[in-house]
Design a protein around this motif. Structure first.
Motif, PDB file in Angstrom:
ATOM      1  N   VAL A  19       1.962 -11.466  -1.034  1.00 22.94           N
ATOM      2  CA  VAL A  19       1.037 -10.369  -0.730  1.00 22.94           C
ATOM      3  C   VAL A  19      -0.012 -10.233  -1.831  1.00 22.94           C
ATOM      4  CG1 VAL A  19       0.856  -7.849  -0.467  1.00 22.94           C
ATOM      5  CG2 VAL A  19       2.597  -9.090   0.782  1.00 22.94           C
ATOM      6  N   ILE A  20       0.375 -10.440  -3.097  1.00 27.96           N
ATOM      7  CA  ILE A  20      -0.593 -10.318  -4.198  1.00 27.96           C
ATOM      8  C   ILE A  20      -1.276 -11.657  -4.513  1.00 27.96           C
ATOM      9  CG2 ILE A  20       0.646  -8.380  -5.243  1.00 27.96           C
ATOM     10  CD1 ILE A  20       1.544 -10.415  -7.450  1.00 27.96           C
ATOM     11  N   TYR A  21      -1.197 -12.613  -3.536  1.00 29.89           N
ATOM     12  CA  TYR A  21      -1.734 -13.956  -3.800  1.00 29.89           C
ATOM     13  C   TYR A  21      -3.233 -13.917  -4.094  1.00 29.89           C
ATOM     14  CZ  TYR A  21      -2.279 -18.965  -3.474  1.00 29.89           C
ATOM     15  OH  TYR A  21      -2.537 -20.279  -3.775  1.00 29.89           O
ATOM     16  N   TYR A  32      -2.678  -5.803  -5.019  1.00 25.76           N
ATOM     17  CA  TYR A  32      -1.641  -5.314  -5.937  1.00 25.76           C
ATOM     18  C   TYR A  32      -0.986  -4.045  -5.397  1.00 25.76           C
ATOM     19  CZ  TYR A  32      -3.310  -8.560  -9.520  1.00 25.76           C
ATOM     20  OH  TYR A  32      -3.645  -9.691 -10.210  1.00 25.76           O
ATOM     21  N   ASN A  33      -1.814  -3.123  -4.888  1.00 30.26           N
ATOM     22  CA  ASN A  33      -1.266  -1.882  -4.329  1.00 30.26           C
ATOM     23  C   ASN A  33      -0.379  -2.158  -3.121  1.00 30.26           C
ATOM     24  OD1 ASN A  33      -2.578  -0.333  -6.235  1.00 30.26           O
ATOM     25  ND2 ASN A  33      -4.347   0.079  -4.942  1.00 30.26           N
ATOM     26  N   ALA A  34      -0.857  -3.054  -2.236  1.00 33.67           N
ATOM     27  CA  ALA A  34      -0.089  -3.400  -1.034  1.00 33.67           C
ATOM     28  C   ALA A  34       1.230  -4.070  -1.417  1.00 33.67           C
ATOM     29  CB  ALA A  34      -0.911  -4.324  -0.146  1.00 33.67           C
ATOM     30  N   GLY A  35       1.163  -4.969  -2.412  1.00 29.95           N
ATOM     31  CA  GLY A  35       2.372  -5.663  -2.872  1.00 29.95           C
ATOM     32  C   GLY A  35       3.385  -4.699  -3.452  1.00 29.95           C
ATOM     33  N   ASN A  49      -6.462  -8.995  -6.287  1.00 28.38           N
ATOM     34  CA  ASN A  49      -7.390  -7.867  -6.405  1.00 28.38           C
ATOM     35  C   ASN A  49      -6.580  -6.575  -6.311  1.00 28.38           C
ATOM     36  OD1 ASN A  49      -7.050  -7.251  -3.558  1.00 28.38           O
ATOM     37  ND2 ASN A  49      -8.335  -9.043  -3.184  1.00 28.38           N
ATOM     38  N   ILE A  50      -7.252  -5.463  -6.535  1.00 28.87           N
ATOM     39  CA  ILE A  50      -6.541  -4.185  -6.644  1.00 28.87           C
ATOM     40  C   ILE A  50      -5.866  -3.793  -5.328  1.00 28.87           C
ATOM     41  CG2 ILE A  50      -8.582  -2.741  -6.140  1.00 28.87           C
ATOM     42  CD1 ILE A  50      -5.917  -1.930  -8.784  1.00 28.87           C
ATOM     43  N   ALA A 109       0.043  -2.669   5.395  1.00 25.62           N
ATOM     44  CA  ALA A 109      -0.464  -2.902   4.033  1.00 25.62           C
ATOM     45  C   ALA A 109      -0.257  -4.354   3.618  1.00 25.62           C
ATOM     46  CB  ALA A 109       0.239  -1.969   3.045  1.00 25.62           C
ATOM     47  N   ALA A 110       0.807  -4.989   4.126  1.00 26.70           N
ATOM     48  CA  ALA A 110       1.101  -6.387   3.758  1.00 26.70           C
ATOM     49  C   ALA A 110       0.089  -7.367   4.337  1.00 26.70           C
ATOM     50  CB  ALA A 110       2.513  -6.755   4.224  1.00 26.70           C
ATOM     51  N   MET A 111      -0.896  -6.870   5.100  1.00 25.68           N
ATOM     52  CA  MET A 111      -1.957  -7.727   5.634  1.00 25.68           C
ATOM     53  C   MET A 111      -2.885  -8.248   4.543  1.00 25.68           C
ATOM     54  SD  MET A 111      -1.742  -8.234   8.836  1.00 25.68           S
ATOM     55  CE  MET A 111      -0.097  -8.505   8.347  1.00 25.68           C
ATOM     56  N   ALA A 112      -2.692  -7.769   3.306  1.00 21.61           N
ATOM     57  CA  ALA A 112      -3.502  -8.274   2.195  1.00 21.61           C
ATOM     58  C   ALA A 112      -3.155  -9.727   1.880  1.00 21.61           C
ATOM     59  CB  ALA A 112      -3.282  -7.404   0.955  1.00 21.61           C
ATOM     60  N   ALA A 113      -2.037 -10.223   2.402  1.00 21.45           N
ATOM     61  CA  ALA A 113      -1.626 -11.619   2.177  1.00 21.45           C
ATOM     62  C   ALA A 113      -2.548 -12.567   2.953  1.00 21.45           C
ATOM     63  CB  ALA A 113      -0.187 -11.800   2.628  1.00 21.45           C
ATOM     64  N   PRO A 114      -2.587 -13.857   2.572  1.00 22.40           N
ATOM     65  CA  PRO A 114      -3.364 -14.828   3.368  1.00 22.40           C
ATOM     66  C   PRO A 114      -2.872 -14.869   4.813  1.00 22.40           C
ATOM     67  CG  PRO A 114      -2.674 -15.794   1.283  1.00 22.40           C
ATOM     68  CD  PRO A 114      -1.998 -14.476   1.371  1.00 22.40           C
TER      69      PRO A 114
END
Length: 578
Positions: A128-130, A137-140, A133-134, A208-213
């Motif tokens: 998720v933090i791959y 990090y928050n989502a992770g 960016n901020i 929120a985990a959609m921040a991952a690739p």
């Protein structure tokens, strides 16, 4: 080039293992065969730590599906992540993720389940933090902390099972059903499954985990992380029958399904809409599982994995071509510019809606007919059918915004079906999304299930789907009486569109305020009173005593004279007393 070879090797080996496990699974189904392998690692007094593997038709078929989807996702990543210099690290993380899921699937032992469970949690945080960016990090952090609740519940279940002499829950399934003490273990396992599968009130981490690739999203939302909780409860299905836990899970998962369906109709982020549809389908699996139909839940788990992975892959291809834009309001007319991707996207969408004879139809229709046959209250019945209508509603809304009309994006970008590697991996899942449901229904249910229902109940599913689709398209297409009703009722729309304020409760209520209270407790107790009366008090007293001792040991005439006078007085008083 090096990274091409590691992708290709991973894809080929995972694909080969997938076919092998599927063949084994079919043999196990036909012969009604199970394999139980035990290895005693260490024995301590009467307690032995045993590494156990359970190979039956369920674990083998699920493993083959996970490996098939992950092999296609890795093949897809070869092109999607091509510009990433650290693609080797990405592929290794995905492989570790898949290995953790394998460990969880074949373990009938709570210790080894915890290893796979924690492996999924840790590696999902890394993925998720791959993109560093901020927001990532928050989502992770939200993902990791939400899942920690379930990890702690599983640890407590392990500690409680020390009372029984073994951690192999397979031996205790009958005990789980009858003994009141084991209900405690069952409720802890249910809590763990609810956090991993993001049921209310732990739903906010999933979008929120959609921040991952996007390839990671395709893997996580189809067959790995979020399905771990459902799979664990399928194994523990006996604890849910005829007790308060099954009723509670039915209520919470029904509300999750309803909440996610409503939220997706107000969302404009392409990936978040698909994430909320995953949440809705997880609610459907959990609710039918809580009613005791574990085979149906497993069946829907497998069919859902196929079209959801395809849906995410198509979304990834669209986002790639749209210059990393995810807002569906800026899309439009994609069916003309990206015909193959749009075809795959629409097939996956129709499978999700339960279009007859696609993969989703076989499981979804069967589930809704079993609900119609069951003894169930009116509220739960409403949640099942209304949520199905909402699924079709947001799917057709998505089709309206992305596929039809004019393109609203900048005229500078080139939109086409480029990326032959991505298209090939999508093609594999397209075939499975069309034929997978019928193939699995023939495999899992050895005799055809005939549902005898009144005509109005038989047609209710079809009617709800058609009505939902029409409503989704019309509400997106026209503004009723030239007013935007969502903006007229802004507060209500904001409540529905923000998952019933759950992200705020999770971030502020579960993370922010406890941290503030914790810092106050540390300042007033750990670093306050306990220091004043504990370590610091001792420290100051030692300093004072050592200073006095040092002064006494100095060769000072005044001290000698004072001590001489002191001893003379004592001697004089002693002589008077005598």
């Amino acid at each position: 080039m090096k990274y091409l070879s590691i992708c290709t090797i991973s894809f080929m080996s995972l694909f080969f293992f997938s076919l092998s496990f599927f063949t084994l699974g079919m043999i196990f189904i036909m012969n009604d065969y199970s394999l139980f392998i035990e290895w005693e690692v260490v024995s301590l007094n009467s307690m032995s730590i045993v590494m156990t593997l359970l190979l039956d038709w369920m674990s083998l078929i699920f493993m083959s599906f996970v490996l098939m989807i992950s092999s296609l996702v890795i093949f897809y990543s070869k092109e999607y992540m091509m510009s990433d210099y650290k693609i080797n690290r990405f592929i290794m993380l995905v492989l570790m993720f898949v290995f953790s899921m394998m460990l969880l699937i074949i373990s009938p032992n709570l210790i080894s389940i915890l290893l796979g469970w924690d492996g999924l949690g840790l590696i999902s945080y890394c993925l998720v933090i791959y993109f560093q960016n901020i927001k990532s990090y928050n989502a992770g952090m939200l993902t990791a902390l939400s899942n920690r609740i379930g990890d702690v519940a599983l640890l407590l279940a392990i500690a409680w099972m020390l009372n029984y002499g073994s951690w192999n829950y397979v031996f205790y399934l009958e005990v789980l059903k009858n003994e009141k003490e084991m209900m405690f273990v069952g409720s802890l396992v249910m809590l763990a499954a609810m956090t991993k599968s993001a049921q209310i009130p732990f739903s906010s981490w999933l979008p929120a985990a959609m921040a991952a690739p996007t390839p990671v999203s395709a893997l996580v939302h189809s067959s790995t992380l979020v399905t771990a909780g459902v799979y664990l409860l399928i194994r523990f299905n006996i604890i849910l029958s005829n007790c308060w836990m099954g009723n509670l899970l039915l209520l919470l998962s029904g509300l999750t399904m309803f909440m996610a369906g409503l939220g997706a109709n107000y969302e404009f982020d392409l990936k978040k809409i698909i994430a909320l549809s995953t949440l809705s389908q997880l609610g459907l699996m959990m609710s039918i599982l809580s009613m005791g139909f574990y085979k149906l839940a497993f069946f829907h788990l497998l069919t859902h994995a196929l079209f959801k992975a395809l849906l995410f892959m198509c979304a990834g291809a669209i986002i790639h071509n749209m210059n990393n834009c995810q807002d569906i309001r800026l899309m439009g007319s994609l069916s003309l510019m990206m015909p193959f991707t749009s075809s795959c996207f629409n097939v996956a969408n129709l499978a999700l809606c339960g279009m007859p004879f696609l993969a989703g139809f076989y499981s979804k229709d069967l589930i809704l007919e079993m609900v119609s046959l069951s003894y169930i209250n009116m509220f739960s019945f409403f949640l099942f059918f209304f949520s199905t209508g909402l699924t079709v509603c947001y799917s057709f809304r998505l089709v309206f915004y992305t596929m039809t009309g004019d393109s609203n994006f900048s005229s500078l970008n080139m939109l086409n079906d480029e990326g032959w590697i991505m298209l090939k991996s999508m093609m594999g899942l397209l075939i499975l999304s069309i034929f997978g449901g019928s193939m699995l229904s023939w495999l899992i249910f050895s005799t055809p299930m005939v549902m005898v229902l009144p005509l109005y109940l038989k047609l209710l599913t079809l009617f709800v789907c058609i009505l939902g689709g029409v409503m989704g398209y019309l509400i997106s297409n026209i503004s009723l009486f030239f007013f935007n009703k969502a903006l007229n009722n802004y507060s209500f729309s904001y409540f529905l569109g923000s998952m019933w304020f759950m992200p705020y409760i999770s971030t502020y209520g579960m993370i922010n305020y406890p941290l503030i209270v914790g810092s106050m407790v540390i300042k007033s107790f750990d670093q306050g009173w306990s220091e004043y009366f504990g370590g610091q008090k001792l420290y100051f007293n030692l300093i004072k005593n050592s200073q006095l001792n040092q002064m006494l040991q100095n060769n000072n005439l005044k001290i000698y004279m004072l001590s001489f006078v002191f001893w003379v007085i004592i001697l004089f008083m002693y002589m008077i007393y005598l």
